[in-house]
Design an enzyme around this catalytic site. Structure first.
Site, PDB file in Angstrom:
ATOM      1  N   LYS A  13       0.842  -1.217   0.000  1.00 34.31           N
ATOM      2  CA  LYS A  13       0.000   0.000   0.000  1.00 34.31           C
ATOM      3  C   LYS A  13       0.865   1.250   0.000  1.00 34.31           C
ATOM      4  O   LYS A  13       0.643   2.170  -0.777  1.00 34.31           O
ATOM      5  CB  LYS A  13      -0.903   0.063   1.245  1.00 34.31           C
ATOM      6  CG  LYS A  13      -1.860  -1.089   1.401  1.00 34.31           C
ATOM      7  CD  LYS A  13      -2.727  -0.918   2.637  1.00 34.31           C
ATOM      8  CE  LYS A  13      -1.938  -0.931   3.943  1.00 34.31           C
ATOM      9  NZ  LYS A  13      -1.278  -2.206   4.259  1.00 34.31           N
ATOM     10  N   ARG A  88      -9.343   1.536   8.524  1.00 40.92           N
ATOM     11  CA  ARG A  88      -8.912   0.181   8.831  1.00 40.92           C
ATOM     12  C   ARG A  88      -9.997  -0.586   9.575  1.00 40.92           C
ATOM     13  O   ARG A  88      -9.810  -1.739   9.893  1.00 40.92           O
ATOM     14  CB  ARG A  88      -7.707   0.287   9.732  1.00 40.92           C
ATOM     15  CG  ARG A  88      -6.471  -0.327   9.147  1.00 40.92           C
ATOM     16  CD  ARG A  88      -5.461  -0.311  10.264  1.00 40.92           C
ATOM     17  NE  ARG A  88      -4.280  -0.976   9.922  1.00 40.92           N
ATOM     18  CZ  ARG A  88      -3.263  -0.446   9.267  1.00 40.92           C
ATOM     19  NH1 ARG A  88      -3.324   0.788   8.832  1.00 40.92           N
ATOM     20  NH2 ARG A  88      -2.189  -1.152   9.067  1.00 40.92           N
ATOM     21  N   ARG A 127      11.992  -5.778   4.731  1.00 35.76           N
ATOM     22  CA  ARG A 127      11.731  -4.336   4.625  1.00 35.76           C
ATOM     23  C   ARG A 127      12.640  -3.549   5.568  1.00 35.76           C
ATOM     24  O   ARG A 127      12.883  -3.939   6.697  1.00 35.76           O
ATOM     25  CB  ARG A 127      10.274  -4.039   4.966  1.00 35.76           C
ATOM     26  CG  ARG A 127      10.020  -2.532   5.004  1.00 35.76           C
ATOM     27  CD  ARG A 127       8.569  -2.197   4.965  1.00 35.76           C
ATOM     28  NE  ARG A 127       7.840  -2.724   6.098  1.00 35.76           N
ATOM     29  CZ  ARG A 127       6.540  -2.547   6.266  1.00 35.76           C
ATOM     30  NH1 ARG A 127       5.852  -1.909   5.342  1.00 35.76           N
ATOM     31  NH2 ARG A 127       5.939  -3.037   7.323  1.00 35.76           N
ATOM     32  N   ARG A 160      11.363  -2.215  11.280  1.00 31.55           N
ATOM     33  CA  ARG A 160      10.331  -1.729  12.194  1.00 31.55           C
ATOM     34  C   ARG A 160      10.074  -2.744  13.307  1.00 31.55           C
ATOM     35  O   ARG A 160      10.076  -3.937  13.062  1.00 31.55           O
ATOM     36  CB  ARG A 160       9.018  -1.477  11.423  1.00 31.55           C
ATOM     37  CG  ARG A 160       8.985  -0.126  10.758  1.00 31.55           C
ATOM     38  CD  ARG A 160       7.856   0.050   9.768  1.00 31.55           C
ATOM     39  NE  ARG A 160       6.585  -0.531  10.159  1.00 31.55           N
ATOM     40  CZ  ARG A 160       5.492  -0.485   9.391  1.00 31.55           C
ATOM     41  NH1 ARG A 160       5.550   0.104   8.210  1.00 31.55           N
ATOM     42  NH2 ARG A 160       4.365  -1.022   9.792  1.00 31.55           N
ATOM     43  N   ARG A 171      -0.684  -9.086  13.047  1.00 36.63           N
ATOM     44  CA  ARG A 171      -1.230  -8.023  12.192  1.00 36.63           C
ATOM     45  C   ARG A 171      -2.099  -8.608  11.082  1.00 36.63           C
ATOM     46  O   ARG A 171      -3.105  -8.014  10.693  1.00 36.63           O
ATOM     47  CB  ARG A 171      -0.095  -7.189  11.593  1.00 36.63           C
ATOM     48  CG  ARG A 171       0.549  -6.271  12.631  1.00 36.63           C
ATOM     49  CD  ARG A 171       1.910  -5.766  12.195  1.00 36.63           C
ATOM     50  NE  ARG A 171       1.879  -4.906  11.043  1.00 36.63           N
ATOM     51  CZ  ARG A 171       2.951  -4.641  10.292  1.00 36.63           C
ATOM     52  NH1 ARG A 171       4.117  -5.196  10.569  1.00 36.63           N
ATOM     53  NH2 ARG A 171       2.845  -3.830   9.265  1.00 36.63           N
TER      54      ARG A 171
HETATM   55  P1  AP5 Z   1       4.946  -1.589   1.820  1.00 35.80           P
HETATM   56  O1  AP5 Z   1       4.635  -0.738   0.633  1.00 35.80           O
HETATM   57  O2  AP5 Z   1       5.751  -0.995   2.903  1.00 35.80           O
HETATM   58  O3  AP5 Z   1       3.609  -2.273   2.371  1.00 35.80           O
HETATM   59  P2  AP5 Z   1       2.367  -1.683   3.161  1.00 35.80           P
HETATM   60  O4  AP5 Z   1       1.157  -2.311   2.572  1.00 35.80           O
HETATM   61  O5  AP5 Z   1       2.436  -0.198   3.246  1.00 35.80           O
HETATM   62  O6  AP5 Z   1       2.652  -2.378   4.563  1.00 35.80           O
HETATM   63  P3  AP5 Z   1       2.658  -1.774   6.034  1.00 35.80           P
HETATM   64  O7  AP5 Z   1       3.362  -2.777   6.891  1.00 35.80           O
HETATM   65  O8  AP5 Z   1       3.168  -0.391   6.060  1.00 35.80           O
HETATM   66  O9  AP5 Z   1       1.154  -1.826   6.328  1.00 35.80           O
HETATM   67  P4  AP5 Z   1       0.513  -1.840   7.647  1.00 35.80           P
HETATM   68  O10 AP5 Z   1      -0.842  -1.635   7.132  1.00 35.80           O
HETATM   69  O11 AP5 Z   1       0.672  -3.022   8.507  1.00 35.80           O
HETATM   70  O12 AP5 Z   1       1.298  -0.704   8.455  1.00 35.80           O
HETATM   71  P5  AP5 Z   1       0.935   0.791   8.794  1.00 35.80           P
HETATM   72  O13 AP5 Z   1       2.163   1.578   8.832  1.00 35.80           O
HETATM   73  O14 AP5 Z   1      -0.201   1.245   7.970  1.00 35.80           O
HETATM   74  O15 AP5 Z   1       5.650  -2.920   1.273  1.00 35.80           O
HETATM   75  C1  AP5 Z   1       6.114  -3.944   2.145  1.00 35.80           C
HETATM   76  C2  AP5 Z   1       7.491  -4.453   1.686  1.00 35.80           C
HETATM   77  O16 AP5 Z   1       7.362  -5.140   0.454  1.00 35.80           O
HETATM   78  C3  AP5 Z   1       8.507  -3.337   1.440  1.00 35.80           C
HETATM   79  O17 AP5 Z   1       9.780  -3.747   1.818  1.00 35.80           O
HETATM   80  C4  AP5 Z   1       8.425  -3.116  -0.075  1.00 35.80           C
HETATM   81  O18 AP5 Z   1       9.629  -2.612  -0.574  1.00 35.80           O
HETATM   82  C5  AP5 Z   1       8.119  -4.495  -0.586  1.00 35.80           C
HETATM   83  N1  AP5 Z   1       7.253  -4.484  -1.767  1.00 35.80           N
HETATM   84  C6  AP5 Z   1       6.226  -3.619  -2.046  1.00 35.80           C
HETATM   85  N2  AP5 Z   1       5.642  -3.926  -3.220  1.00 35.80           N
HETATM   86  C7  AP5 Z   1       6.293  -5.022  -3.687  1.00 35.80           C
HETATM   87  C8  AP5 Z   1       6.147  -5.830  -4.864  1.00 35.80           C
HETATM   88  N3  AP5 Z   1       5.203  -5.575  -5.787  1.00 35.80           N
HETATM   89  N4  AP5 Z   1       6.990  -6.895  -5.014  1.00 35.80           N
HETATM   90  C9  AP5 Z   1       7.951  -7.162  -4.081  1.00 35.80           C
HETATM   91  N5  AP5 Z   1       8.149  -6.429  -2.963  1.00 35.80           N
HETATM   92  C10 AP5 Z   1       7.334  -5.372  -2.768  1.00 35.80           C
HETATM   93  O19 AP5 Z   1       0.389   0.595  10.302  1.00 35.80           O
HETATM   94  C11 AP5 Z   1       1.248   0.177  11.345  1.00 35.80           C
HETATM   95  C12 AP5 Z   1       0.462   0.097  12.639  1.00 35.80           C
HETATM   96  O20 AP5 Z   1      -0.059   1.417  12.969  1.00 35.80           O
HETATM   97  C13 AP5 Z   1      -0.780  -0.791  12.602  1.00 35.80           C
HETATM   98  O21 AP5 Z   1      -0.459  -2.136  12.876  1.00 35.80           O
HETATM   99  C14 AP5 Z   1      -1.638  -0.126  13.702  1.00 35.80           C
HETATM  100  O22 AP5 Z   1      -1.205  -0.507  14.972  1.00 35.80           O
HETATM  101  C15 AP5 Z   1      -1.340   1.358  13.526  1.00 35.80           C
HETATM  102  N6  AP5 Z   1      -2.314   2.031  12.623  1.00 35.80           N
HETATM  103  C16 AP5 Z   1      -2.023   2.667  11.452  1.00 35.80           C
HETATM  104  N7  AP5 Z   1      -3.156   3.167  10.892  1.00 35.80           N
HETATM  105  C17 AP5 Z   1      -4.181   2.833  11.736  1.00 35.80           C
HETATM  106  C18 AP5 Z   1      -5.589   3.043  11.713  1.00 35.80           C
HETATM  107  N8  AP5 Z   1      -6.187   3.685  10.689  1.00 35.80           N
HETATM  108  N9  AP5 Z   1      -6.331   2.562  12.749  1.00 35.80           N
HETATM  109  C19 AP5 Z   1      -5.751   1.904  13.782  1.00 35.80           C
HETATM  110  N10 AP5 Z   1      -4.424   1.667  13.867  1.00 35.80           N
HETATM  111  C20 AP5 Z   1      -3.644   2.121  12.850  1.00 35.80           C
HETATM  112 MG    MG Z   2       2.819   1.158   4.844  1.00 36.91          MG
END
Ligand code: AP5
Ligand code: MG
Length: 213
Positions: A13, A88, A127, A160, A171
């Site tokens: 994402k 979410r 990552r 992270r 997660r």
């Molecule tokens: P990446 O693009 O980083 O993936 P992502 O979908 O953004 O994954 P996140 O881990 O950031 O999502 P998340 O939803 O768990 O975390 P968030 O920060 O939102 O890609 C992942 C890896 O794969 C990278 O290394 C990338 O280079 C690689 N990659 C990408 N595309 C690829 C491809 N096509 N092929 C190969 N490799 C590829 O949230 C973290 C925490 O914050 C949550 O757990 C929660 O506790 C809190 N939080 C955040 N928002 C909320 C909310 N709205 N409500 C409640 N809690 C929240």
């Molecule tokens: Mg992300």
């Protein structure tokens, strides 16, 4: 154009949202990045969020919703934005929907980046993230020019805390229980679009561009 990115943790994402933001000239708004920036600055919000994030749980809606609504009310969001990691939960989606409809607006596209759980754990362990500017790398797929250092801002790259395998499992469970129902929510609104997130990132992005036009 207002876009919501859906998909499991690690589906890509953030990677795609940054590319969309650049190509379409709209801000990339990530609640995860906002929490991590607060944590780094040592704010009260950051400390509160960390308790949940480190366990792989969602930060409570009370903390999350206000931050997001304040962010999208800023001037730079006037012409749209790409939301990454919000909503979410169904309650978050309903609050956003209500806030937008009061302005006579709505989400134009909800893009679901589909990746099976098996692929996710492998991706996350590779990552590396920059906590200063939010850039992400992958030790195999997108290595930084200099190992351990962010190409964009020169800060140190880290694994992270929530990317440890046992937290990633948690997660994923939380995603299936609380976030996946949003697929039905946005399907019912007629704005859901699905892309195959197992493809190389440029191919995923080409598919998204074909949808957004
Ligand atoms: P990446 O693009 O980083 O993936 P992502 O979908 O953004 O994954 P996140 O881990 O950031 O999502 P998340 O939803 O768990 O975390 P968030 O920060 O939102 O890609 C992942 C890896 O794969 C990278 O290394 C990338 O280079 C690689 N990659 C990408 N595309 C690829 C491809 N096509 N092929 C190969 N490799 C590829 O949230 C973290 C925490 O914050 C949550 O757990 C929660 O506790 C809190 N939080 C955040 N928002 C909320 C909310 N709205 N409500 C409640 N809690 C929240
Ligand atoms: Mg992300």
């Amino acid at each position: 154009m207002k876009i919501v990115m859906l998909g499991a943790p690690g589906a890509g994402k953030g990677t795609q949202a940054k590319m969309i933001a650049e190509a379409y000239g709209i801000p990339h708004v990530s609640t995860g990045d906002i929490f991590r920036a607060n944590l780094k600055e040592g704010t009260e919000l950051g400390k509160q969020a960390k308790v949940y994030m480190d366990k792989g749980e969602l930060v409570p809606d009370e903390l999350t919703v206000k931050i997001l609504l304040d962010r999208v009310a800023k001037d730079d969001c006037k012409n749209g934005y790409v939301l990454d990691g919000f909503p979410r939960t169904i309650p978050q989606a309903e609050v956003l929907d209500k806030a937008l409809s009061e302005l006579g607006e709505s989400i134009d596209y909800a893009v679901d980046v589909e990746v099976p759980d098996e692929n996710i754990v492998r991706r996350m362990s590779g990552r590396r993230a920059c906590l200063s500017c939010g850039a992400t790398y992958h030790i195999e797929h997108i290595p930084p020019k200099k190992e351990g250092i962010c190409d964009t801002c020169g800060s140190e790259l880290v694994l992270r805390d929530d990317d440890k395998p046992e937290t990633v499992q948690k997660r994923l469970t939380v995603y299936h229980e609380q976030t996946q129902p949003l697929i039905d929510f946005y399907t019912a609104k007629g704005v859901l679009k699905t892309v195959d997130g197992t493809q190389p990132m440029d191919k995923v992005f080409a598919d998204i561009k074909a949808i957004l036009g």
